[in-house]
Scaffold this motif. Sequence first.
Motif, PDB file in Angstrom:
ATOM      1  N   ALA A  79       0.859  -1.191   0.000  1.00  0.00           N
ATOM      2  CA  ALA A  79       0.000   0.000   0.000  1.00  0.00           C
ATOM      3  C   ALA A  79       0.894   1.239   0.000  1.00  0.00           C
ATOM      4  O   ALA A  79       1.783   1.363   0.849  1.00  0.00           O
ATOM      5  N   LYS A  80       0.662   2.117  -0.950  1.00  0.00           N
ATOM      6  CA  LYS A  80       1.446   3.354  -1.080  1.00  0.00           C
ATOM      7  C   LYS A  80       2.944   3.068  -1.097  1.00  0.00           C
ATOM      8  O   LYS A  80       3.726   3.708  -0.407  1.00  0.00           O
ATOM      9  N   ARG A  81       3.319   2.039  -1.874  1.00  0.00           N
ATOM     10  CA  ARG A  81       4.713   1.625  -2.063  1.00  0.00           C
ATOM     11  C   ARG A  81       5.362   1.106  -0.781  1.00  0.00           C
ATOM     12  O   ARG A  81       6.569   0.989  -0.679  1.00  0.00           O
ATOM     13  N   ARG A  82       4.559   0.780   0.227  1.00  0.00           N
ATOM     14  CA  ARG A  82       5.086   0.216   1.472  1.00  0.00           C
ATOM     15  C   ARG A  82       4.722  -1.260   1.534  1.00  0.00           C
ATOM     16  O   ARG A  82       3.585  -1.639   1.299  1.00  0.00           O
ATOM     17  N   VAL A  83       5.715  -2.074   1.869  1.00  0.00           N
ATOM     18  CA  VAL A  83       5.555  -3.526   1.930  1.00  0.00           C
ATOM     19  C   VAL A  83       5.265  -3.922   3.376  1.00  0.00           C
ATOM     20  O   VAL A  83       5.973  -3.513   4.293  1.00  0.00           O
ATOM     21  N   ASN A  84       4.209  -4.719   3.573  1.00  0.00           N
ATOM     22  CA  ASN A  84       3.845  -5.177   4.896  1.00  0.00           C
ATOM     23  C   ASN A  84       3.638  -6.692   4.864  1.00  0.00           C
ATOM     24  O   ASN A  84       2.806  -7.147   4.076  1.00  0.00           O
ATOM     25  N   PRO A  85       4.346  -7.498   5.634  1.00  0.00           N
ATOM     26  CA  PRO A  85       5.361  -7.071   6.586  1.00  0.00           C
ATOM     27  C   PRO A  85       6.580  -6.504   5.864  1.00  0.00           C
ATOM     28  O   PRO A  85       6.805  -6.805   4.694  1.00  0.00           O
ATOM     29  N   PRO A  86       7.370  -5.697   6.582  1.00  0.00           N
ATOM     30  CA  PRO A  86       8.548  -5.085   5.955  1.00  0.00           C
ATOM     31  C   PRO A  86       9.475  -6.127   5.334  1.00  0.00           C
ATOM     32  O   PRO A  86       9.532  -7.267   5.786  1.00  0.00           O
ATOM     33  N   THR A  87      10.198  -5.694   4.318  1.00  0.00           N
ATOM     34  CA  THR A  87      11.117  -6.570   3.598  1.00  0.00           C
ATOM     35  C   THR A  87      12.077  -7.259   4.561  1.00  0.00           C
ATOM     36  O   THR A  87      12.637  -6.631   5.442  1.00  0.00           O
ATOM     37  N   GLY A  88      12.235  -8.542   4.394  1.00  0.00           N
ATOM     38  CA  GLY A  88      13.145  -9.331   5.218  1.00  0.00           C
ATOM     39  C   GLY A  88      13.422 -10.647   4.516  1.00  0.00           C
ATOM     40  O   GLY A  88      13.266 -10.763   3.298  1.00  0.00           O
ATOM     41  N   ARG A  89      13.801 -11.645   5.278  1.00  0.00           N
ATOM     42  CA  ARG A  89      14.063 -12.983   4.731  1.00  0.00           C
ATOM     43  C   ARG A  89      13.044 -13.976   5.271  1.00  0.00           C
ATOM     44  O   ARG A  89      12.672 -13.920   6.445  1.00  0.00           O
ATOM     45  N   VAL A  90      12.632 -14.866   4.387  1.00  0.00           N
ATOM     46  CA  VAL A  90      11.738 -15.963   4.752  1.00  0.00           C
ATOM     47  C   VAL A  90      12.486 -17.246   4.421  1.00  0.00           C
ATOM     48  O   VAL A  90      12.896 -17.448   3.279  1.00  0.00           O
ATOM     49  N   THR A  91      12.675 -18.099   5.426  1.00  0.00           N
ATOM     50  CA  THR A  91      13.422 -19.340   5.233  1.00  0.00           C
ATOM     51  C   THR A  91      12.470 -20.523   5.151  1.00  0.00           C
ATOM     52  O   THR A  91      11.555 -20.647   5.976  1.00  0.00           O
ATOM     53  N   VAL A  92      12.683 -21.360   4.133  1.00  0.00           N
ATOM     54  CA  VAL A  92      11.894 -22.582   3.967  1.00  0.00           C
ATOM     55  C   VAL A  92      12.860 -23.736   3.719  1.00  0.00           C
ATOM     56  O   VAL A  92      13.997 -23.526   3.304  1.00  0.00           O
ATOM     57  N   GLY A  93      12.386 -24.924   3.960  1.00  0.00           N
ATOM     58  CA  GLY A  93      13.189 -26.110   3.705  1.00  0.00           C
ATOM     59  C   GLY A  93      13.045 -26.569   2.265  1.00  0.00           C
ATOM     60  O   GLY A  93      11.992 -26.397   1.647  1.00  0.00           O
ATOM     61  N   LYS A  94      14.113 -27.155   1.745  1.00  0.00           N
ATOM     62  CA  LYS A  94      14.071 -27.697   0.389  1.00  0.00           C
ATOM     63  C   LYS A  94      12.961 -28.736   0.309  1.00  0.00           C
ATOM     64  O   LYS A  94      12.817 -29.574   1.189  1.00  0.00           O
TER      65      LYS A  94
END
Length: 156
Positions: A79-94
């Motif tokens: 929304a209004k060029r804002r990412v929610n949740p804020p940009t970060g890393r999401v880790t998943v298993g192969k």
Amino acid sequence: MLVRAPGSRIPAVLATGLVTVLLASGCGHDSDPSVATPSTPPTAAAPPSATVAPAPSGSSTPGASATTAVDRQVTVTIAKRRVNPPTGRVTVGKGELVRITVTSDVADELHVHGYDLGARLPAGTPASVEFRAEKTGLFEVETHESELVLFQLVVR
């Protein structure tokens, strides 16, 4: 020169029908086969372990993509060029089945780098990309038009 024997009209009609079906089934796809509208089923260009699907609605309908057991659901709102949740890393298993659902306030295009998957993001309408995380590494998930990095997907 084509010579027709009596009764040869049936194979010609069948051949014409087959050509019509084949032509009709190939129409209506974007020039980039990895990008599909949210209501379009997966394309042949996507890896067999990947699909592009509409976001599940509030109602449960038999046969909907919501019946697939997803290992990791990632939901992002823009929304209004804002990412929610804020940009970060999401880790998943192969090997995990991942579904990324994005809702943007402006029309855009979602892209998962490294897996070359994407989906159109109509303004205000959730769109999803679902795939099996078979490649290990660090992959950016972004929007193309607004060039926003939504998050980095880490597959281990």
